[in-house]
Design a protein around this motif. Structure first.
Motif, mmCIF file in Angstrom:
data_model
loop_
_atom_site.group_PDB
_atom_site.id
_atom_site.type_symbol
_atom_site.label_atom_id
_atom_site.label_comp_id
_atom_site.label_asym_id
_atom_site.label_seq_id
_atom_site.Cartn_x
_atom_site.Cartn_y
_atom_site.Cartn_z
ATOM 1 N N ALA A 1 -8.947 25.585 41.543
ATOM 2 C CA ALA A 1 -10.010 26.097 42.162
ATOM 3 C C ALA A 1 -9.535 27.259 43.225
ATOM 4 O O ALA A 1 -10.242 28.051 43.908
ATOM 5 C CB ALA A 1 -10.841 25.403 43.005
ATOM 6 N N ASN A 2 -8.331 27.327 43.394
ATOM 7 C CA ASN A 2 -7.568 28.247 44.240
ATOM 8 C C ASN A 2 -7.962 28.138 45.736
ATOM 9 O O ASN A 2 -8.461 29.194 46.293
ATOM 10 C CB ASN A 2 -7.697 29.592 43.524
ATOM 11 C CG ASN A 2 -6.870 30.582 44.493
ATOM 12 O OD1 ASN A 2 -5.600 30.249 44.982
ATOM 13 N ND2 ASN A 2 -7.113 31.873 44.492
ATOM 14 N N VAL A 3 -7.995 26.987 46.298
ATOM 15 C CA VAL A 3 -8.404 26.458 47.644
ATOM 16 C C VAL A 3 -7.541 25.860 48.129
ATOM 17 O O VAL A 3 -6.569 25.009 47.561
ATOM 18 C CB VAL A 3 -9.896 26.058 47.493
ATOM 19 C CG1 VAL A 3 -11.063 27.081 47.056
ATOM 20 C CG2 VAL A 3 -9.950 24.649 46.913
ATOM 21 N N GLN B 1 -20.610 29.529 47.177
ATOM 22 C CA GLN B 1 -19.714 29.889 46.168
ATOM 23 C C GLN B 1 -18.575 29.026 45.961
ATOM 24 O O GLN B 1 -18.114 28.800 44.884
ATOM 25 C CB GLN B 1 -19.416 31.517 46.422
ATOM 26 C CG GLN B 1 -18.701 31.913 45.056
ATOM 27 C CD GLN B 1 -18.453 33.635 45.377
ATOM 28 O OE1 GLN B 1 -18.906 34.090 46.448
ATOM 29 N NE2 GLN B 1 -17.861 34.320 44.505
ATOM 30 N N THR B 2 -17.756 29.027 47.183
ATOM 31 C CA THR B 2 -16.621 27.986 47.068
ATOM 32 C C THR B 2 -16.845 26.605 46.646
ATOM 33 O O THR B 2 -16.023 26.062 45.653
ATOM 34 C CB THR B 2 -15.955 27.921 48.419
ATOM 35 O OG1 THR B 2 -15.525 29.403 48.869
ATOM 36 C CG2 THR B 2 -14.742 27.235 48.400
ATOM 37 N N ARG B 3 -17.752 25.982 47.148
ATOM 38 C CA ARG B 3 -18.371 24.705 46.615
ATOM 39 C C ARG B 3 -18.595 24.750 45.339
ATOM 40 O O ARG B 3 -17.975 23.678 44.595
ATOM 41 C CB ARG B 3 -19.453 24.197 47.528
ATOM 42 C CG ARG B 3 -19.924 22.802 47.271
ATOM 43 C CD ARG B 3 -21.063 22.532 48.348
ATOM 44 N NE ARG B 3 -22.176 23.066 48.120
ATOM 45 C CZ ARG B 3 -22.858 23.907 48.828
ATOM 46 N NH1 ARG B 3 -22.377 24.277 50.300
ATOM 47 N NH2 ARG B 3 -24.078 24.614 48.483
ATOM 48 N N THR C 1 -10.166 21.982 51.934
ATOM 49 C CA THR C 1 -11.473 22.614 51.458
ATOM 50 C C THR C 1 -12.154 21.709 50.515
ATOM 51 O O THR C 1 -13.394 21.282 50.493
ATOM 52 C CB THR C 1 -11.366 24.051 50.845
ATOM 53 O OG1 THR C 1 -10.842 24.855 51.807
ATOM 54 C CG2 THR C 1 -12.511 24.560 50.266
ATOM 55 N N VAL C 2 -11.121 21.218 49.381
ATOM 56 C CA VAL C 2 -11.830 20.080 48.534
ATOM 57 C C VAL C 2 -12.149 19.002 49.090
ATOM 58 O O VAL C 2 -13.489 18.384 48.889
ATOM 59 C CB VAL C 2 -10.584 19.719 47.546
ATOM 60 C CG1 VAL C 2 -11.136 18.598 46.623
ATOM 61 C CG2 VAL C 2 -10.033 20.933 46.650
ATOM 62 N N SER C 3 -11.484 18.542 50.301
ATOM 63 C CA SER C 3 -12.083 17.437 51.064
ATOM 64 C C SER C 3 -13.259 17.463 51.732
ATOM 65 O O SER C 3 -14.451 16.655 51.473
ATOM 66 C CB SER C 3 -11.060 17.004 52.139
ATOM 67 O OG SER C 3 -11.395 15.896 52.913
ATOM 68 N N ARG C 4 -13.555 18.793 52.102
ATOM 69 C CA ARG C 4 -14.816 19.100 52.819
ATOM 70 C C ARG C 4 -15.759 19.160 51.882
ATOM 71 O O ARG C 4 -17.121 18.912 52.248
ATOM 72 C CB ARG C 4 -14.696 20.338 53.723
ATOM 73 C CG ARG C 4 -13.801 20.232 55.024
ATOM 74 C CD ARG C 4 -14.270 21.291 55.829
ATOM 75 N NE ARG C 4 -14.276 22.796 55.282
ATOM 76 C CZ ARG C 4 -12.984 23.435 54.862
ATOM 77 N NH1 ARG C 4 -11.986 23.147 55.512
ATOM 78 N NH2 ARG C 4 -13.110 24.660 54.576
ATOM 79 N N VAL C 5 -15.760 19.743 50.530
ATOM 80 C CA VAL C 5 -16.691 19.773 49.655
ATOM 81 C C VAL C 5 -17.296 18.299 49.594
ATOM 82 O O VAL C 5 -18.660 18.189 49.165
ATOM 83 C CB VAL C 5 -16.128 20.208 48.356
ATOM 84 C CG1 VAL C 5 -17.142 20.011 47.233
ATOM 85 C CG2 VAL C 5 -16.002 21.761 48.326
#
Length: 347
Positions: free
Chosen positions: A13-15, A33-35, A19-23
């Motif tokens: 996801a190029n993050v 959009q990031t989510r 950020t993955v953890s927060r999703v």
């Protein structure tokens, strides 16, 4: 092949890993959009978030999950008297059975965030879960079932390797409609269905069609009207039917909530039930006993569905390799005043 990790999702996801953890832990803090990009990457990789530290250490959480779509009527939320609805009864059954087996129950009842939010909020926190039809997309269920036992409740069996529970929707509706035709002499019946994507509503309409066909009456190809399984949906469907001209002799609704909404409209329009028009529902919710006239319905074993779901999950946790089971629970006929019958005990 090793299971995908949070690192794999972050890279795809190029993050960042954070950020993955927060999703998954606090999705409202991540831009939409990031989510969406993170969830799409997770789905493509087949990633399911892990549980909390206790779960990682012991491989168990002591919790079972239940996911269902929320069909509650907003106007009923402040009235606790007799307003128990379909999902509430299943939840009660699951809660009791879970306690007996030493588990707590985690409930996800809102579709506001979409199926992905349910997957994210439940999958990593439970040892197994039950999900009602149409709550989570089939591909997400496939993904979750790689890590956890899953029991499907209601609707047709969509995934062969999952345990599955349903009730005799078609047979129950066939017997109810046959009763209206044979015992009350009704010939012009209308059916108010649920959403086109509801497998239970489709099965009930098929039973309605079967009864008309057996009685050599005209068989409609689709429901005369549709609602959304709420009282408001039943009211609107009933208004539309009454505005079409020649009213039917009986209204058969795909569930009790819509039927109760229909009764309200008929009373306001001066239609006397059952003298002018019979009304019937499906489910057997407690509210059907106290409306006037009391509601004729097909009573399904809602609490037993919840109990049986827990039993299947506990069995699967104890024996992960056992053959999957699909069970159909019987329904009963409850004929009351809204079709012209006296008040009987459930048959």
């Amino acid at each position: 092949m090793a299971a995908p990790t949070v690192y794999d999702v972050a890279e795809k996801a190029n993050v960042s890993i954070a950020t993955v953890s927060r999703v998954y832990r606090n999705p409202d803090t991540v831009r939409e959009q990031t989510r969406d990009r993170v969830l799409a990457a997770a789905r493509e990789l087949g990633y399911v978030p892990s549980g909390n530290a206790r779960g990682l250490a012991s491989r168990t959480t002591g919790v079972l999950g239940l996911c269902f779509p929320d069909y509650a009527d907003p106007e009923l939320e402040d009235d606790d008297s007799e307003q128990t609805l379909y999902a509430d009864e299943i939840t009660r059954g699951m809660e009791r059975a879970a306690r007996r087996n030493g588990y707590a129950l985690l409930i996800a009842a809102s579709l506001a965030g979409g199926p992905e939010s349910l997957v994210a909020s439940v999958a990593g926190r439970v040892d197994g879960f039950a999900v009602l039809a149409r709550t989570v997309a089939t591909e997400d269920l496939e993904l979750m079932s790689r890590r956890l036992p899953v029991v499907m409740i209601a609707g047709p069996r969509e995934i062969d390797h999952l345990d599955h529970l349903e009730v005799a929707n078609r047979d129950g509706e066939f017997e109810l409609t046959t009763h209206l035709i044979a015992d009350h002499g009704l010939r012009r019946l209308a059916f108010v269905g649920g959403g086109e994507d509801s497998p239970d509503a489709r099965a009930r309409f098929a039973g309605f069609q079967q009864a008309l066909r057996a009685a050599e009456l005209p068989v409609p190809s689709k429901p005369d009207a549709r609602g959304d399984f709420t009282q408001a949906g039943g009211r609107e469907a009933t208004r539309r039917l009454l505005e079409r001209g020649a009213p039917p002799q009986g209204l058969v609704f795909a569930n009790d909530q819509m039927a109760i909404g229909g009764l309200d409209v008929l009373e306001r329009r001066g239609v006397w039930v059952p003298r002018d028009m019979a009304v019937a529902g499906f489910d057997g919710i407690p509210l059907g006993r106290v409306v006037r006239p009391s509601l004729t319905t097909v009573t399904q074993p809602m609490r037993r569905l919840g109990e049986k779901a827990v039993e299947l999950l506990v069995e699967r946790l104890a024996d992960p390799d056992r053959e999957p089971r699909s069970e159909m629970l019987p329904v009963t006929q409850t004929w009351r005043a809204s079709c012209g019958c006296p008040e009987p005990a459930p048959r």
